[in-house]
Design a protein around this motif. Structure first.
Motif, short mmCIF file in Angstrom:
data_model
loop_
_atom_site.label_atom_id
_atom_site.label_comp_id
_atom_site.label_asym_id
_atom_site.label_seq_id
_atom_site.Cartn_x
_atom_site.Cartn_y
_atom_site.Cartn_z
N ASP A 72 0.81 -1.22 0.00
CA ASP A 72 0.00 0.00 0.00
C ASP A 72 0.85 1.27 0.00
O ASP A 72 0.32 2.37 0.19
CB ASP A 72 -0.94 0.00 1.21
CG ASP A 72 -2.28 -0.65 0.91
OD1 ASP A 72 -2.76 -0.51 -0.23
OD2 ASP A 72 -2.84 -1.33 1.79
N ASN A 86 -1.75 -2.06 -4.39
CA ASN A 86 -2.11 -0.88 -3.63
C ASN A 86 -3.58 -0.49 -3.81
O ASN A 86 -4.07 -0.41 -4.93
CB ASN A 86 -1.22 0.29 -4.08
CG ASN A 86 -1.20 1.43 -3.10
OD1 ASN A 86 -2.20 1.76 -2.48
ND2 ASN A 86 -0.04 2.05 -2.95
N GLN A 139 -4.79 1.68 -0.90
CA GLN A 139 -4.86 2.80 0.03
C GLN A 139 -4.61 4.15 -0.66
O GLN A 139 -5.22 5.16 -0.30
CB GLN A 139 -3.86 2.63 1.18
CG GLN A 139 -3.97 3.71 2.23
CD GLN A 139 -3.16 3.45 3.46
OE1 GLN A 139 -3.48 3.93 4.53
NE2 GLN A 139 -2.08 2.69 3.35
N ASN A 163 -5.53 4.98 -3.54
CA ASN A 163 -6.73 5.33 -4.30
C ASN A 163 -6.43 5.68 -5.75
O ASN A 163 -7.07 6.55 -6.35
CB ASN A 163 -7.47 6.51 -3.63
CG ASN A 163 -8.94 6.56 -4.05
OD1 ASN A 163 -9.53 5.55 -4.41
ND2 ASN A 163 -9.53 7.75 -4.00
N GLY A 218 -5.12 -4.00 -1.49
CA GLY A 218 -5.03 -3.38 -0.19
C GLY A 218 -4.64 -4.36 0.89
O GLY A 218 -5.02 -5.54 0.86
N PRO A 264 -6.88 -3.12 5.56
CA PRO A 264 -7.60 -1.85 5.50
C PRO A 264 -8.23 -1.45 6.83
O PRO A 264 -8.63 -0.29 6.98
CB PRO A 264 -8.67 -2.11 4.43
CG PRO A 264 -8.80 -3.59 4.36
CD PRO A 264 -7.45 -4.12 4.65
N TYR A 324 -6.37 1.45 7.94
CA TYR A 324 -6.47 2.72 7.24
C TYR A 324 -7.13 3.75 8.16
O TYR A 324 -7.86 3.40 9.09
CB TYR A 324 -7.32 2.61 5.97
CG TYR A 324 -6.77 1.73 4.86
CD1 TYR A 324 -5.52 1.14 4.94
CD2 TYR A 324 -7.53 1.50 3.72
CE1 TYR A 324 -5.04 0.34 3.90
CE2 TYR A 324 -7.07 0.70 2.68
CZ TYR A 324 -5.82 0.12 2.78
OH TYR A 324 -5.35 -0.68 1.75
N SER A 372 -6.26 8.58 5.07
CA SER A 372 -5.77 7.78 3.96
C SER A 372 -6.43 8.27 2.67
O SER A 372 -7.62 8.59 2.66
CB SER A 372 -6.09 6.29 4.16
OG SER A 372 -5.43 5.77 5.29
N TRP A 378 -13.47 6.53 7.58
CA TRP A 378 -13.18 5.14 7.24
C TRP A 378 -13.74 4.22 8.30
O TRP A 378 -13.65 4.50 9.50
CB TRP A 378 -11.67 4.93 7.09
CG TRP A 378 -11.30 3.63 6.44
CD1 TRP A 378 -10.77 2.52 7.03
CD2 TRP A 378 -11.48 3.30 5.06
NE1 TRP A 378 -10.60 1.53 6.10
CE2 TRP A 378 -11.02 1.98 4.88
CE3 TRP A 378 -11.99 4.01 3.96
CZ2 TRP A 378 -11.06 1.34 3.64
CZ3 TRP A 378 -12.02 3.37 2.73
CH2 TRP A 378 -11.55 2.06 2.58
N ASP A 419 -15.21 0.26 4.06
CA ASP A 419 -14.25 -0.59 3.36
C ASP A 419 -14.96 -1.65 2.53
O ASP A 419 -14.57 -1.92 1.38
CB ASP A 419 -13.30 -1.28 4.35
CG ASP A 419 -12.42 -2.31 3.65
OD1 ASP A 419 -11.51 -1.90 2.92
OD2 ASP A 419 -12.68 -3.52 3.81
#
Length: 476
Positions: A81, A129, A131, A133, A158, A161, A164, A168, A176, A181
Motif C-alpha cells: 500500500d 495498492n 490505500q 486510491n 489493499g 484496511p 487505514y 488515507s 473510514w 471498506d
C-alpha cells in the motif's frame, strides 16, 4: 470396559503419562488437508531480494518434497500500500531507505517484479495498492500480473484496511470504517473484474471479522472474490510490547486462540470461498525475542494443525525485511529455528496424508494428532510436548501410550525434533535437530543423517517418551 476405564484412571493419575486411543479408521472429526497448508508470505518491497537468496528456493523445495505440492506464496504486506507501478522502471523495485534494515515509506516497482513472481513454483497471490486510491495504476499492474504470472491464484487489493484512517487517500475525506471498506472493496472488485476476472482475495483484515465482508459485500462483488484472507498474530512486539514464549507455545492456548476463526472459516466455505490466514506469524512487528526460537518452531507445528482442524485452508507465514526479521524462517545465509517446525509438521502430514485428526481434548500441554490415508488407515502419530523448558532445572518427560493399534506386536519407528531448550536459536549457535543429526545448511540444504528410534508394540499399544519442549512422529 469398566476394567479398562479403571486402568486408564490409574495411568493418568501418575501425571506424566497419557493414554490415548488411536481410531483404526478415520474418525468423524477428521478434516481434509490442503497440500499447501504450510505456505509463505513475503513482504512486497523485499520480495525481489528474497529471489536472490539461494535459501528461498531450497527452503520452499524442502517443504514441497515432503508434501508433494509446492507451498503457495503471497507477495504483499504493509509496503504493497506504499507502492506505485511504473511500467518504464528497469528494476523490479526502486526505493531509498536510511538503513538496509528499514522498510521504505514509498516505492515504485516495474514489470520485472512480475517476471520474478512468475519464477515461483506454487500458487502466487499478489498484493497491490488500494490505500493510495489510484485505481488506474493498480489496474495496470494487475493486468500485467494476470498475463505474466502463470500460477497466479489471486490478486489482493489493499493490505489490512482496518488500519487505514480517515486521512488515507482511499477515504477521500469522508472517514473510514468496516462498512465503508466493504463498499469500497465492492466498487474496486466490480470495476476491475471485467478486465481481470473473478480473481480477488477479499477482506485481508487484521482485526475486523471477515464474515462481515462475506455477508455484506453483495452478490455481484462476492462473485468476483476467489479467496478470503484474515491476518493473524497471537502476540505483538510493536511499540515495546512484551512477548511471552511459554504462552505462545502452550497447546491449550493455541487451541483457544485459533477457535476464534472457526465461524469465519465456516461462513467463507458456505459462500464457496477458501479461507486463508493470508499473513500470519508469531508476533507483529517482527516478533521480538520469542520468534527466532525453537519454541516458536513447536508453536508452528501445533498452530498449523489446530488451524486446519477449525477450517483454515492455508497459513501464509510472513517474511519481512531481510536481515531484520525475527520471525523469518531463513535469511541471506542462515536457516532459523522456526523453519524446523515447518519441516517437521510437513513431514508428519506427508504427501500421502489425506485427513487429520486430533487425539487429545486440547486442555493440557500435550498435543497428539494422527494423519490418515485416503484409504482411511492411520499413517503417522504426532506428539508435541509444549511444556516450557528454558534450559534450567530438570527437563521433565511425558510418557504417552497409544492404544488400539492394528498391529498387535512388533516395532514401529519414530523421529524426534529436539533442541537444548525452547529458547534455542540456530542463529546463536544452538543445535536444533531432526532425527538426531538432521540439520540445514546456510542455504537450506538438508544435511546430516536423520535417524529413527525403534518403538516396541505390545498388545496393540506402544509407548513413547517426549521431553518438555520437544516433538515426536511415530510411523505406523
Amino acid at each position: 470396559m469398566a476394567r479398562f476405564a479403571a486402568i486408564l484412571v490409574t495411568v493418568l493419575s501418575v501425571g506424566y503419562v497419557r493414554a490415548i486411543a488411536v481410531p483404526s479408521t478415520t474418525p468423524s472429526g477428521a478434516v481434509s488437508v490442503d497440500p499447501s497448508l504450510v505456505s509463505v508470505s513475503i513482504e512486497f518491497f523485499a520480495f525481489p531480494g528474497y529471489t536472490n537468496i539461494t535459501g528461498t528456493n531450497n527452503c520452499l523445495a524442502n517443504l514441497a518434497t515432503l508434501r508433494g505440492a509446492q507451498p503457495a506464496v503471497r507477495i504483499g504486506g504493509t509496503t504493497q500500500d506504499r507502492a506505485t507501478y511504473n511500467a518504464s522502471l528497469q528494476t523490479a523495485v526502486n526505493y531509498t531507505v536510511a538503513s538496509p534494515a528499514d522498510a521504505p515509506t514509498s516505492l515504485t516497482y516495474g514489470p520485472s517484479f512480475f517476471t520474478l513472481a512468475n519464477g515461483l513454483k506454487g500458487d502466487v497471490t499478489v498484493g497491490l495498492n488500494r490505500q493510495l486510491n489510484n485505481q488506474a495504476n493498480t489496474l495496470s499492474a494487475a493486468s500485467l500480473a494476470k498475463s505474466s504470472v502463470s500460477r497466479l491464484l489471486a490478486l489482493e487489493l489493499g493490505n489490512e484496511p482496518d488500519l487505514y484512517s480517515s486521512s488515507s487517500p482511499i477515504a477521500s475525506g469522508t472517514g473510514w470504517s468496516n462498512s465503508i471498506d466493504i463498499s469500497n472493496e465492492a466498487k474496486w472488485f466490480t470495476a476491475l473484474a471485467p478486465t481481470l476476472g473473478n480473481i480477488f482475495q477479499g477482506a485481508v483484515y487484521l482485526s475486523w471479522n471477515t464474515s462481515t465482508l462475506v455477508s455484506g459485500i453483495g452478490s455481484a462483488a462476492l462473485a468476483t472474490i476467489k479467496t478470503i484472507s484474515r491476518h493473524s498474530y497471537p502476540q505483538s512486539a510493536c511499540g515495546g510490547a512484551s512477548t511471552n514464549l511459554p504462552s505462545l507455545m502452550s497447546h491449550s492456548g493455541i487451541v483457544s486462540y485459533v477457535s476464534q476463526y472457526k465461524a469465519e472459516a465456516t461462513i467463507a466455505h458456505n459462500a464457496g470461498k477458501k479461507f486463508f490466514l493470508g499473513e500470519t506469524n508469531s508476533a507483529t512487528c517482527g516478533g521480538g525475542g520469542i520468534s527466532p526460537t525453537f519454541g516458536a518452531g513447536l508453536w508452528i507445528i501445533d498452530y498449523v494443525l489446530q488451524s486446519a482442524l477449525i477450517g483454515v485452508d492455508r497459513l501464509y507465514f510472513h517474511h519481512g525485511t531481510i536481515s531484520n526479521c525475527a520471525y523469518c524462517w531463513w535469511g541471506q545465509s542462515a536457516v532459523y529455528s522456526p523453519y524446523y517446525g515447518a519441516v517437521f509438521v510437513s513431514e508428519f502430514l506427508g504427501a500421502d496424508g489425506a485427513k487429520l485428526a486430533a487425539l487429545d481434548n486440547g486442555t493440557s500441554a500435550i498435543a497428539a494428532y494422527a494423519v490418515y490415508s485416503s484409504a482411511n488407515a492411520p499413517l503417522r502419530l504426532l506428539v508435541v510436548n509444549t511444556n516450557y523448558y528454558n534450559g534450567t532445572g530438570t527437563r521433565a518427560a511425558t510418557t504417552v501410550q497409544f492404544t488400539g493399534l492394528t498391529t498387535a506386536s512388533g516395532t514401529k519407528s519414530a523421529k524426534r525434533l529436539t533442541a537444548p531448550d525452547a529458547t534455542s536459536r540456530t542463529d546463536e549457535g544452538a543445535q536444533v535437530t531432526i532425527g538426531g543429526n538432521g540439520t540445514f545448511s546456510g542455504s537450506c540444504v538438508r544435511q546430516g543423517t536423520e535417524g529413527t528410534e525403534s518403538v516396541a508394540v505390545n498388545g496393540g499399544a506402544l509407548t513413547v517418551s517426549v521431553l518438555a519442549s520437544e516433538a515426536l512422529i511415530v510411523y505406523l
